[in-house]
Design an enzyme around this catalytic site. Structure first.
Site, PDB file in Angstrom:
ATOM      1  N   LEU A 257       0.821  -1.214   0.000  1.00 47.32           N
ATOM      2  CA  LEU A 257       0.000   0.000   0.000  1.00 47.32           C
ATOM      3  C   LEU A 257       0.854   1.263   0.000  1.00 47.32           C
ATOM      4  O   LEU A 257       1.943   1.309   0.563  1.00 47.32           O
ATOM      5  CB  LEU A 257      -0.920  -0.006   1.231  1.00 47.32           C
TER       6      LEU A 257
ATOM      7  N   ARG B  52       5.166  -0.020  -8.218  1.00 46.82           N
ATOM      8  CA  ARG B  52       6.336  -0.282  -9.066  1.00 46.82           C
ATOM      9  C   ARG B  52       7.411   0.798  -8.944  1.00 46.82           C
ATOM     10  O   ARG B  52       8.576   0.547  -9.282  1.00 46.82           O
ATOM     11  CB  ARG B  52       5.920  -0.352 -10.539  1.00 46.82           C
TER      12      ARG B  52
ATOM     13  N   MET C 225       1.612   7.730  -8.326  1.00 48.75           N
ATOM     14  CA  MET C 225       2.047   6.767  -7.304  1.00 48.75           C
ATOM     15  C   MET C 225       1.728   5.352  -7.766  1.00 48.75           C
ATOM     16  O   MET C 225       0.664   5.090  -8.325  1.00 48.75           O
ATOM     17  CB  MET C 225       1.352   7.046  -5.985  1.00 48.75           C
TER      18      MET C 225
ATOM     19  N   HIS D  67      -3.370   4.270  -2.566  1.00 44.41           N
ATOM     20  CA  HIS D  67      -4.417   3.395  -2.008  1.00 44.41           C
ATOM     21  C   HIS D  67      -5.164   4.104  -0.875  1.00 44.41           C
ATOM     22  O   HIS D  67      -6.383   3.996  -0.753  1.00 44.41           O
ATOM     23  CB  HIS D  67      -3.806   2.115  -1.419  1.00 44.41           C
TER      24      HIS D  67
END
Ligand code: PAF
Length: 281
Positions: A33, A187, A184, A37
């Site tokens: 997260l 990865r 964001m 998220h």
């Protein structure tokens, strides 16, 4: 915060919350997260009474086994973030809970899943709709929130929910960005320092396209501008540029007279980054 690992525990926790007409918001995730998220959790909380989050690295949406094995996992850190955000229920199933022995049912949007990103990642969106259907049936939310960054995924899920009369309202959460504009993503942490610095080129290209769109232009000119900006960054390799209608994702050509969804995928070393923007004429 109630942590549930089985279908029965999750259904009981949700039933206890949903008394008296209270509404449940849901954010499905694959963990790792980040603030992106958490902004979806915030949005879910704004429109409902309680929030559930699932953390499940879904094997059926990965192509290569190595991608699945390399997917970042950090349950303790994820749970601490969800606790701090005041999430009410976390669903953390095992693979066998979601896909019981002998399972054979898939859910697929037949056109949307197989165009654009779906054409280069066969089976990916079928995996997404198959797992999201199962998660919806277990968690039974009133509202579910998905990031706009995974733009095709959001449209695929909206189509699936409409086609199957699933009683869940789907909301798209705006893309959260780093200070330099990079969207964001889990990865980003895997980028080298040099690739991380170069990755700003995605948002730079999309912002330039949005500015050009205001001047009365054509889709071809927008595509040429984006291609030139990505080509100006030697570490970046353009893998996908789609200029499509925002909901049905059909190609748009000619003068720009309607909102245009621009979907971009760019490779840096072995990491593929995606970003998107709906631009207005
Ligand atoms: O966007 C994701 O993280 C995943 O595709 C999802 C929606 C949680 C399904 O596995």
């Amino acid at each position: 915060m109630k942590i549930c690992r089985t279908v029965e525990e999750t259904r009981a926790a949700v039933a206890a919350l949903k008394t008296g007409g209270k509404r449940l918001g849901f954010v499905p995730t694959m963990g790792a997260l980040h603030d992106g998220h958490m902004s979806l959790v915030t949005l879910a909380r704004e429109v409902t009474d309680f929030v559930a989050v699932s953390i499940f690295v879904n094997p059926t949406q990965f192509g290569e086994d190595t991608d699945l094995q390399n997917y970042p996992r950090n349950e303790a850190r994820d749970l601490a973030m969800l606790q701090a955000a005041g999430v009410d229920v976390v669903f953390l199933p095992e693979v066998e809970t979601i896909y019981p022995p002998g399972h054979e049912t898939i859910v697929e949007t037949t056109r949307l899943a197989n165009i654009l990103h779906g054409a280069v990642r066969p089976g990916h969106f079928r995996g997404v709709t198959s797992v999201v259907t199962r998660l919806f049936n277990i968690v039974q939310p009133d509202v579910a929130v998905f990031g706009e960054k995974d733009y095709q995924q959001l449209q695929v899920i909206k189509r699936m929910v409409a086609d199957l009369h699933v009683p869940v309202t789907i909301l798209g959460g705006p893309t959260r960005r780093e200070a330099d504009g990079l969207a964001m993503s889990s990865r980003n942490a895997r980028l080298t320092d040099a690739d991380r610095a170069a990755a700003v080129v995605l948002s730079k290209a999309l912002n330039a396209a949005a500015d050009l769109a205001q001047t009365g232009t054509s889709v071809a000119a927008i595509r040429a501008l984006i291609e030139a900006i990505i080509a100006s960054e030697p570490r970046a390799s353009l893998k996908g540029l789609d200029t499509v209608t925002p909901d049905t994702l059909e190609p748009v050509e000619g003068p720009l007279t309607q909102p245009l969804a621009v979907m971009l995928s760019v490779q840096f070393s072995d990491i593929l980054l995606i970003d998107q923007k709906v631009i207005q004429p």
